[in-house]
Design an enzyme around this catalytic site. Structure first.
Site, PDB file in Angstrom:
ATOM      1  N   LYS A 175       0.811  -1.223   0.000  1.00  0.00           N
ATOM      2  CA  LYS A 175       0.000   0.000   0.000  1.00  0.00           C
ATOM      3  C   LYS A 175       0.844   1.273   0.000  1.00  0.00           C
ATOM      4  O   LYS A 175       0.489   2.277   0.606  1.00  0.00           O
ATOM      5  CB  LYS A 175      -0.989   0.016   1.186  1.00  0.00           C
ATOM      6  CG  LYS A 175      -1.807  -1.252   1.357  1.00  0.00           C
ATOM      7  CD  LYS A 175      -2.404  -1.764   0.054  1.00  0.00           C
ATOM      8  CE  LYS A 175      -3.405  -0.784  -0.559  1.00  0.00           C
ATOM      9  NZ  LYS A 175      -3.847  -1.244  -1.924  1.00  0.00           N
ATOM     10  N   THR A 209      -1.304   9.332 -14.294  1.00  0.00           N
ATOM     11  CA  THR A 209      -2.073  10.027 -13.264  1.00  0.00           C
ATOM     12  C   THR A 209      -3.059   9.037 -12.656  1.00  0.00           C
ATOM     13  O   THR A 209      -3.452   8.053 -13.296  1.00  0.00           O
ATOM     14  CB  THR A 209      -2.855  11.220 -13.839  1.00  0.00           C
ATOM     15  OG1 THR A 209      -3.812  10.725 -14.792  1.00  0.00           O
ATOM     16  CG2 THR A 209      -1.927  12.236 -14.492  1.00  0.00           C
ATOM     17  N   HIS A 225       7.514  -7.038  -2.291  1.00  0.00           N
ATOM     18  CA  HIS A 225       7.357  -6.478  -0.946  1.00  0.00           C
ATOM     19  C   HIS A 225       8.379  -7.076   0.028  1.00  0.00           C
ATOM     20  O   HIS A 225       8.319  -6.786   1.223  1.00  0.00           O
ATOM     21  CB  HIS A 225       5.951  -6.783  -0.403  1.00  0.00           C
ATOM     22  CG  HIS A 225       4.833  -6.134  -1.154  1.00  0.00           C
ATOM     23  ND1 HIS A 225       4.880  -4.837  -1.599  1.00  0.00           N
ATOM     24  CD2 HIS A 225       3.606  -6.616  -1.517  1.00  0.00           C
ATOM     25  CE1 HIS A 225       3.733  -4.538  -2.208  1.00  0.00           C
ATOM     26  NE2 HIS A 225       2.963  -5.596  -2.178  1.00  0.00           N
ATOM     27  N   GLY A 272      -5.575   7.264  -3.484  1.00  0.00           N
ATOM     28  CA  GLY A 272      -4.211   7.648  -3.834  1.00  0.00           C
ATOM     29  C   GLY A 272      -3.863   9.077  -3.465  1.00  0.00           C
ATOM     30  O   GLY A 272      -3.096   9.732  -4.163  1.00  0.00           O
ATOM     31  N   MET A 325      -5.139   6.046 -14.577  1.00  0.00           N
ATOM     32  CA  MET A 325      -4.904   4.649 -14.207  1.00  0.00           C
ATOM     33  C   MET A 325      -6.192   3.952 -13.784  1.00  0.00           C
ATOM     34  O   MET A 325      -6.429   2.795 -14.101  1.00  0.00           O
ATOM     35  CB  MET A 325      -3.893   4.573 -13.064  1.00  0.00           C
ATOM     36  CG  MET A 325      -2.453   4.672 -13.505  1.00  0.00           C
ATOM     37  SD  MET A 325      -1.348   4.529 -12.103  1.00  0.00           S
ATOM     38  CE  MET A 325      -1.740   2.897 -11.495  1.00  0.00           C
TER      39      MET A 325
END
EC number: 2.8.2.3
Length: 293
Positions: free
Chosen positions: A46, A221, A101, A254, A225
């Site tokens: 995230k 942007t 990750h 976002g 997206m």
């Protein structure tokens, strides 16, 4: 929270998502053969992973920029440890782009040759916390948190996929000299996206024309997206991974500073104390509000 073993697979102190990973893959990660021109996007969950996948897909693939190829970003920059679409990574053409990750101590040894590049994207952890809370409520493969308070405790205990945020970013930063790595702030990118794209291109030694840079900036942007099925993960989360409701989406908002709408003053202050205690010797810049200088 109970039943965490249903969702987490712990290997050498790090929590993987249990249903998406195979133990034989995890056990052999450090011996995976790295190519000199591999690129790794490394993030804590995230923290802008999907955004960065789209940016690098636009930088590297002309067919992605001019929209002549209908290939999802998860296939252009697949997750190294979570091979959701069962791609043959050894047969991927160079340069390969991977997303990951994993912590610094689990990565393939070949990354320490300092030839392959690592782009580490980080985000202020209060926004990570809130984004993770909503994501966990949405996705069936994550424990469904009851409240922000209970999830904040789980997050600060490291009982989530990705383990403890502080350990992840501190580990990578303190071992940065072992790798060919650049740190990028999610918030800095939000504030000056074009400059950030140019900085990424410079690090990757990828020259683009002004027109191509414009195309990257325009298509990466958040609004573009969200409307781009190659990049918004809608098909993946709904048809492949499963959601608890039809209304949620992988790309939610976002924005910078969303935590202010969810954390109480007390929660924010408690978080601040833990943050300063853990990060006092890490000179990375953190932006908590988009209006900060």
């Amino acid at each position: 929270m109970d039943n965490k073993d249903e969702y987490l697979l712990n290997f050498k102190g790090y929590n993987f998502q249990k249903t998406l990973v195979k133990m034989e893959v995890v056990e052999n990660i450090e011996n995976y053969e790295i190519r000199d021109d591999d690129i790794f996007i490394v993030t804590y969950p995230k923290s802008g992973t999907i955004w960065t996948q789209q940016i690098l897909s636009l930088i590297y693939f002309e067919g992605h920029r001019n929209r002549t190829e209908n290939i999802e970003t998860i296939d252009r920059a697949p997750f190294f440890e979570y091979n959701i679409h069962k791609l043959d990574y050894a047969k991927m053409p160079s340069p390969r782009i991977f997303s990951s990750h994993i912590p610094y101590y689990l990565v393939p040894k070949g990354l320490k040759d300092k030839k392959a590049k690592i782009l580490y994207m980080y985000r202020n952890p209060k926004d990570v916390l809130i984004s993770y809370f909503h994501f966990s409520n949405l996705m069936l493969i994550f424990q469904n948190p009851d409240t922000v308070e209970s999830f904040m405790q789980t997050f600060l205990d490291g009982d989530v996929v990705g383990s403890l945020w502080f350990d992840h970013i501190r580990g990578w930063y303190e071992h940065r000299h072992d790798f060919n790595i650049m740190f990028m702030s999610f918030e800095d990118m939000k504030k000056d996206f074009r400059s950030s794209v140019l900085k990424i291109c410079s690090f990757l030694e990828k020259e683009l024309s002004e027109e191509d840079v414009d195309a990257v900036v325009r298509q990466a942007t958040f609004q573009k997206m969200k409307a781009d099925p190659r990049a918004n993960y809608e098909h993946i989360i709904k048809d492949e991974l499963g959601t608890r409701n039809e209304m949620g989406s992988f790309l939610r908002k976002g924005v910078v500073g969303a935590w202010k709408h969810y954390l109480t003053v007390d929660q924010s202050e408690r978080f601040d104390k833990i943050f300063h205690r853990n990060m006092k010797n890490i000179p990375l810049k953190f932006i908590w509000d988009i209006n900060e200088e």
